[in-house]
Design an enzyme around this catalytic site. Structure first.
Site, PDB file in Angstrom:
ATOM      1  N   LYS A  11       0.550  -1.604  -0.275  1.00 20.03           N
ATOM      2  CA  LYS A  11      -0.067   0.017   0.225  1.00 20.03           C
ATOM      3  C   LYS A  11       1.329   1.216  -0.473  1.00 20.03           C
ATOM      4  CE  LYS A  11      -0.486  -0.424   5.297  1.00 20.03           C
ATOM      5  NZ  LYS A  11      -1.391  -0.695   6.121  1.00 20.03           N
ATOM      6  N   TYR A  13      12.205  31.361   5.903  1.00 19.42           N
ATOM      7  CA  TYR A  13      10.981  32.262   6.477  1.00 19.42           C
ATOM      8  C   TYR A  13      11.113  32.492   7.711  1.00 19.42           C
ATOM      9  CZ  TYR A  13       9.562  31.220   1.864  1.00 19.42           C
ATOM     10  OH  TYR A  13       9.177  31.192   0.413  1.00 19.42           O
ATOM     11  N   MET A  31       8.513  25.238   1.446  1.00 17.92           N
ATOM     12  CA  MET A  31       8.559  24.183   0.875  1.00 17.92           C
ATOM     13  C   MET A  31       8.978  23.377  -0.608  1.00 17.92           C
ATOM     14  SD  MET A  31       4.948  24.609  -2.094  1.00 17.92           S
ATOM     15  CE  MET A  31       3.960  25.570  -0.739  1.00 17.92           C
ATOM     16  N   ARG A  33     -10.488  -0.275  14.805  1.00 15.79           N
ATOM     17  CA  ARG A  33     -10.255   0.563  13.714  1.00 15.79           C
ATOM     18  C   ARG A  33     -11.213  -0.524  13.100  1.00 15.79           C
ATOM     19  NH1 ARG A  33      -4.478   0.901  11.008  1.00 15.79           N
ATOM     20  NH2 ARG A  33      -4.776  -0.612  10.054  1.00 15.79           N
TER      21      ARG A  33
HETATM   22  C1  PLP Z   1      -0.380  -2.100   7.101  1.00 13.65           C
HETATM   23  C2  PLP Z   1      -0.776  -3.007   7.519  1.00 13.65           C
HETATM   24  C3  PLP Z   1      -0.308  -4.486   7.532  1.00 13.65           C
HETATM   25  C4  PLP Z   1       1.423  -4.546   7.473  1.00 13.65           C
HETATM   26  O1  PLP Z   1       2.210  -4.215   8.224  1.00 13.65           O
HETATM   27  P1  PLP Z   1       3.370  -3.558   8.826  1.00 13.65           P
HETATM   28  O2  PLP Z   1       3.665  -3.045  10.538  1.00 13.65           O
HETATM   29  O3  PLP Z   1       3.939  -2.554   7.515  1.00 13.65           O
HETATM   30  O4  PLP Z   1       4.467  -5.324   8.888  1.00 13.65           O
HETATM   31  C5  PLP Z   1      -0.717  -5.816   7.974  1.00 13.65           C
HETATM   32  N1  PLP Z   1      -2.174  -5.746   7.625  1.00 13.65           N
HETATM   33  C6  PLP Z   1      -2.561  -4.364   8.308  1.00 13.65           C
HETATM   34  C7  PLP Z   1      -3.986  -5.009   8.309  1.00 13.65           C
HETATM   35  C8  PLP Z   1      -2.469  -3.314   8.010  1.00 13.65           C
HETATM   36  O5  PLP Z   1      -3.158  -2.381   7.118  1.00 13.65           O
END
Ligand code: PLP
Length: 369
Positions: free
Chosen positions: A38, A264, A313, A136
């Site tokens: 991701k 700045y 920036m 979550r």
């Molecule tokens: C991002 C994520 C992972 C990966 O976790 P790491 O700590 O980067 O290995 C695994 N499972 C879920 C549900 C996640 O959101």
């Protein structure tokens, strides 16, 4: 690598392979590997990383959002892809691109079933997400009857896996909490297996989960940060290599007289004669303003150059009073040494945040070191 002549993110695929091999070495041979790619492959290049992982034999990918999975499919990745946070607005992309949604609520389940039925799907693979304490996303255990009854009334979907996510797998002081999460997932799995007929894969650990609780590897592990080179203690980090190195270059050197200011808001006021270097990287490239005013630093010819004044920036100025350097010299922001983790720690942040922040403006270069 030739020296950087502009701000560049090097992505070392050999480091990725090394990390993959380290993380998977201790697993049972039948345990599957889901690589989490991701957020542009944690700020690197999701497609380059995914292709390398396919060649290493990865079983599954995970992305957060459907659009990230779509990018992988367009690039020709055929491996199954779990979408961790599919929103109903993206159901069409999910089915168009053969992405597999995580289903985390009753509404999500019934909505996805009606959508799949409308799209004339049969046995469309879905994954059930359970909440065991992170609070979550996810079903609670008492929703299993609803899930099994709802699923038994349709042929459109099939449950391929059930999973949960640990809240503090990296934190030894929360071991008791983590063990409670694992136990709760085990009891969820047992009930699910009783109520759903087809075989269901189970997975619960992320990178620090697999490093700290290898016995909880179940049918599959989900590893993200470890692939990119970060574990959760210095001992593990010795075996992992940061995949990304953020480099830049000196654009200009300034002699600053006592009483002059830099940047700045006159963030730095010189109380002695100093020398600064201006670099073509700023908060729009992913270097937070929190690193300004000496909280963060870059490395030039092996020496620390603290950030002088505020992060702009598109630029920063760094204090090079004690460093012999000139326009055009290479600058390391983070990489194998210093690591993104050490820089992030300087502002109470974590490696994840710094490496994923590198913006799309920064040129990516794939290499093998
Ligand atoms: C991002 C994520 C992972 C990966 O976790 P790491 O700590 O980067 O290995 C695994 N499972 C879920 C549900 C996640 O959101």
């Amino acid at each position: 690598m030739p020296i950087a002549t502009e701000t560049t993110l090097e992505i070392d695929l050999n480091a990725l392979a090394n990390n993959y091999n380290f993380i998977t070495a201790g697993l049972k041979p039948e345990t599957k590997i889901m690589a989490v790619v991701k957020a542009y492959g944690y700020g690197s290049d999701a497609v380059a990383v995914a292709k390398e992982l396919v060649s290493l034999g990865v079983d599954y990918f995970a992305v957060a959002y459907a659009s990230e999975g779509e990018v992988l499919r367009i690039a020709g990745i055929e491996t199954p892809i779990l979408v961790l946070h599919p929103l109903p607005a993206n159901f069409d992309v999910i089915i168009d691109r053969c992405l597999e949604p995580s289903i985390y609520s009753q509404k999500m389940l019934t909505d996805f079933i009606s959508f799949s039925e409308k799209r004339k799907q049969k046995d469309y693979p879905v994954h059930l997400k359970f909440n065991t304490g992170l609070n979550r996303l996810g079903f609670r255990k008492n929703e299993i009857s609803f899930i099994s009854e709802t699923i038994s009334k349709t042929e459109a979907i099939r449950v391929k896996s059930a999973f949960s996510h640990l809240a503090a797998s990296e934190d030894a002081s929360e071991e008791e909490f983590t063990r409670e999460q694992l136990k709760s997932f085990r009891s969820i799995s047992e009930e699910l297996k009783k109520k759903i007929n087809n075989p269901i894969m189970l997975h619960v650990v992320n990178t620090s989960g697999v490093l700290n609780y290898p016995e909880a590897q179940l049918d599959m592990i989900r590893t993200g940060i470890g692939l990119y080179g970060f574990g959760n203690d210095p001992e593990q980090n010795k075996h992992l290599t940061p995949v990304t190195t953020l480099k830049t270059v000196i654009s200009q050197i300034h002699e600053i007289n006592k009483g002059e200011s830099v940047g700045y808001n006159r963030g730095l006021k010189a109380n002695k004669i100093m020398k600064t270097a201006t670099l073509p990287i700023g908060h729009a490239d992913g270097l937070s303003r929190a690193y300004g005013n000496g909280n963060g630093w870059v490395t030039i010819h092996g020496k620390k150059a603290p950030i002088a004044g505020n992060v702009c920036m598109d630029m920063i100025m760094v204090d090079v009073s004690d460093i012999d350097c000139k326009e055009g010299d290479e600058v390391i922001v983070f990489g194998k040494n210093p690591t993104a983790e050490s820089l992030a720690n300087a502002i109470n942040s974590i490696s994840y945040e710094l490496i994923t922040a590198v913006s799309q403006r920064v040129k990516r270069v794939i290499c093998r070191k």
